[in-house]
Design a protein around this motif. Structure first.
Motif, PDB file in Angstrom:
ATOM      1  N   LEU A  33       0.839  -1.207   0.000  1.00 34.47           N
ATOM      2  CA  LEU A  33       0.000   0.000   0.000  1.00 34.47           C
ATOM      3  C   LEU A  33       0.871   1.253   0.000  1.00 34.47           C
ATOM      4  O   LEU A  33       0.659   2.174  -0.792  1.00 34.47           O
ATOM      5  N   LEU A  34       1.868   1.256   0.860  1.00 31.68           N
ATOM      6  CA  LEU A  34       2.729   2.436   0.973  1.00 31.68           C
ATOM      7  C   LEU A  34       3.579   2.641  -0.277  1.00 31.68           C
ATOM      8  O   LEU A  34       3.831   3.783  -0.666  1.00 31.68           O
ATOM      9  N   LEU A  37       1.286   4.376  -2.639  1.00 34.92           N
ATOM     10  CA  LEU A  37       1.048   5.762  -2.238  1.00 34.92           C
ATOM     11  C   LEU A  37       2.262   6.648  -2.491  1.00 34.92           C
ATOM     12  O   LEU A  37       2.118   7.825  -2.839  1.00 34.92           O
ATOM     13  N   THR A  52       4.241   2.909  10.878  1.00 34.20           N
ATOM     14  CA  THR A  52       2.926   2.273  10.993  1.00 34.20           C
ATOM     15  C   THR A  52       2.926   1.216  12.082  1.00 34.20           C
ATOM     16  O   THR A  52       2.045   1.200  12.950  1.00 34.20           O
ATOM     17  N   TYR A  74      -4.009  -0.476   7.761  1.00 37.02           N
ATOM     18  CA  TYR A  74      -4.045   0.353   6.549  1.00 37.02           C
ATOM     19  C   TYR A  74      -4.390   1.794   6.893  1.00 37.02           C
ATOM     20  O   TYR A  74      -3.834   2.723   6.319  1.00 37.02           O
ATOM     21  N   ARG A  75      -5.305   1.965   7.816  1.00 35.54           N
ATOM     22  CA  ARG A  75      -5.677   3.337   8.203  1.00 35.54           C
ATOM     23  C   ARG A  75      -4.505   4.045   8.872  1.00 35.54           C
ATOM     24  O   ARG A  75      -4.253   5.228   8.621  1.00 35.54           O
ATOM     25  N   TYR A  78      -2.025   4.869   6.086  1.00 31.68           N
ATOM     26  CA  TYR A  78      -2.458   5.997   5.262  1.00 31.68           C
ATOM     27  C   TYR A  78      -2.305   7.310   6.025  1.00 31.68           C
ATOM     28  O   TYR A  78      -1.895   8.322   5.463  1.00 31.68           O
ATOM     29  N   ARG A  79      -2.615   7.287   7.313  1.00 29.70           N
ATOM     30  CA  ARG A  79      -2.455   8.493   8.135  1.00 29.70           C
ATOM     31  C   ARG A  79      -0.980   8.896   8.205  1.00 29.70           C
ATOM     32  O   ARG A  79      -0.648  10.077   8.106  1.00 29.70           O
ATOM     33  N   SER A  82      -0.141  10.464   4.883  1.00 28.68           N
ATOM     34  CA  SER A  82      -0.746  11.792   4.765  1.00 28.68           C
ATOM     35  C   SER A  82       0.012  12.823   5.588  1.00 28.68           C
ATOM     36  O   SER A  82       0.253  13.940   5.119  1.00 28.68           O
TER      37      SER A  82
END
Length: 117
Positions: A33-34, A37, A52, A74-75, A78-79, A82
Protein backbone atom coordinates in the motif's frame (compact mmCIF):
# COMPACT_ATOMS: atom_id res chain seq x y z
CA UNK A 1 -3.81 -18.61 15.67
CA UNK A 2 -6.03 -15.98 14.00
CA UNK A 3 -5.68 -12.18 14.17
CA UNK A 4 -8.31 -11.83 16.88
CA UNK A 5 -6.47 -14.16 19.24
CA UNK A 6 -3.12 -12.53 18.51
CA UNK A 7 -4.53 -9.05 19.12
CA UNK A 8 -6.07 -10.25 22.38
CA UNK A 9 -2.71 -11.61 23.54
CA UNK A 10 -0.91 -8.45 22.47
CA UNK A 11 -3.40 -6.27 24.35
CA UNK A 12 -3.92 -8.25 27.53
CA UNK A 13 -0.37 -9.27 28.26
CA UNK A 14 1.58 -6.89 25.99
CA UNK A 15 2.80 -10.03 24.21
CA UNK A 16 5.48 -8.79 21.82
CA UNK A 17 5.73 -12.17 20.09
CA UNK A 18 2.00 -12.09 19.27
CA UNK A 19 2.32 -8.58 17.85
CA UNK A 20 5.42 -9.55 15.86
CA UNK A 21 3.45 -12.37 14.27
CA UNK A 22 0.65 -9.93 13.37
CA UNK A 23 3.23 -7.57 11.90
CA UNK A 24 4.87 -10.31 9.82
CA UNK A 25 1.49 -11.49 8.53
CA UNK A 26 0.57 -7.97 7.39
CA UNK A 27 3.94 -6.46 6.51
CA UNK A 28 3.86 -7.09 2.76
CA UNK A 29 0.30 -5.77 2.42
CA UNK A 30 1.10 -2.58 4.34
CA UNK A 31 4.35 -2.07 2.46
CA UNK A 32 2.56 -2.65 -0.86
CA UNK A 33 0.00 0.00 0.00
CA UNK A 34 2.73 2.44 0.97
CA UNK A 35 4.73 1.71 -2.18
CA UNK A 36 1.68 2.60 -4.27
CA UNK A 37 1.05 5.76 -2.24
CA UNK A 38 4.69 6.87 -2.48
CA UNK A 39 4.81 6.05 -6.21
CA UNK A 40 7.50 3.41 -5.80
CA UNK A 41 9.75 5.21 -3.32
CA UNK A 42 11.07 2.14 -1.47
CA UNK A 43 12.98 4.06 1.21
CA UNK A 44 10.00 6.23 2.08
CA UNK A 45 7.64 3.25 2.02
CA UNK A 46 9.95 1.38 4.41
CA UNK A 47 10.12 4.38 6.77
CA UNK A 48 6.36 4.74 6.73
CA UNK A 49 5.86 1.00 7.29
CA UNK A 50 8.11 1.19 10.33
CA UNK A 51 6.15 4.18 11.65
CA UNK A 52 2.93 2.27 10.99
CA UNK A 53 3.93 -0.75 13.03
CA UNK A 54 5.37 1.36 15.85
CA UNK A 55 2.15 3.33 16.03
CA UNK A 56 0.11 0.12 15.90
CA UNK A 57 2.09 -1.35 18.81
CA UNK A 58 1.64 1.84 20.84
CA UNK A 59 -2.09 1.92 20.13
CA UNK A 60 -2.93 -1.79 20.06
CA UNK A 61 -5.18 -1.35 23.11
CA UNK A 62 -7.30 1.06 21.05
CA UNK A 63 -8.07 -1.56 18.41
CA UNK A 64 -11.80 -2.17 18.85
CA UNK A 65 -12.16 -5.07 16.46
CA UNK A 66 -14.95 -3.39 14.48
CA UNK A 67 -12.91 -4.01 11.34
CA UNK A 68 -10.16 -6.46 10.53
CA UNK A 69 -6.72 -5.88 11.98
CA UNK A 70 -5.33 -5.31 8.49
CA UNK A 71 -7.90 -2.57 7.83
CA UNK A 72 -6.86 -0.88 11.07
CA UNK A 73 -3.21 -1.09 9.99
CA UNK A 74 -4.04 0.35 6.55
CA UNK A 75 -5.68 3.34 8.20
CA UNK A 76 -2.60 3.92 10.36
CA UNK A 77 -0.37 3.57 7.28
CA UNK A 78 -2.46 6.00 5.26
CA UNK A 79 -2.46 8.49 8.14
CA UNK A 80 1.36 8.22 8.37
CA UNK A 81 1.62 8.81 4.62
CA UNK A 82 -0.75 11.79 4.77
CA UNK A 83 1.15 13.39 7.65
CA UNK A 84 4.47 12.94 5.86
CA UNK A 85 3.04 14.35 2.63
CA UNK A 86 1.63 17.40 4.44
CA UNK A 87 4.92 18.10 6.20
CA UNK A 88 6.81 17.82 2.89
CA UNK A 89 4.65 20.31 0.99
CA UNK A 90 6.60 23.38 0.00
CA UNK A 91 5.38 26.58 1.53
CA UNK A 92 4.36 29.36 -0.79
CA UNK A 93 6.43 32.56 -0.72
CA UNK A 94 3.51 34.47 0.75
CA UNK A 95 3.54 32.30 3.89
CA UNK A 96 7.27 32.26 4.62
CA UNK A 97 8.71 34.42 7.37
CA UNK A 98 10.87 36.39 4.92
CA UNK A 99 7.83 37.58 3.01
CA UNK A 100 5.89 38.43 6.15
CA UNK A 101 8.61 40.51 7.84
CA UNK A 102 8.50 43.51 5.45
CA UNK A 103 4.71 43.58 5.63
CA UNK A 104 4.82 43.44 9.42
CA UNK A 105 7.35 46.30 9.48
CA UNK A 106 5.12 48.36 7.20
CA UNK A 107 2.11 47.77 9.48
CA UNK A 108 4.14 48.80 12.53
CA UNK A 109 5.37 51.90 10.72
CA UNK A 110 1.82 52.89 9.74
CA UNK A 111 0.60 52.25 13.28
CA UNK A 112 3.39 54.36 14.81
CA UNK A 113 2.69 57.22 12.35
CA UNK A 114 -1.02 57.18 13.10
CA UNK A 115 -0.28 57.41 16.86
CA UNK A 116 2.27 60.21 16.48
CA UNK A 117 1.33 63.65 17.90
Amino acid sequence: MDDKELVERAVKSRDVAAFNLLARQNQSKVRGLLLRLTRGNHALADDLAQETFLEAWRGIANFRGESSFSTWLYRIAYRAFSCRRESAKPTSPSTTGKEQRPAARARRRRASISHAP
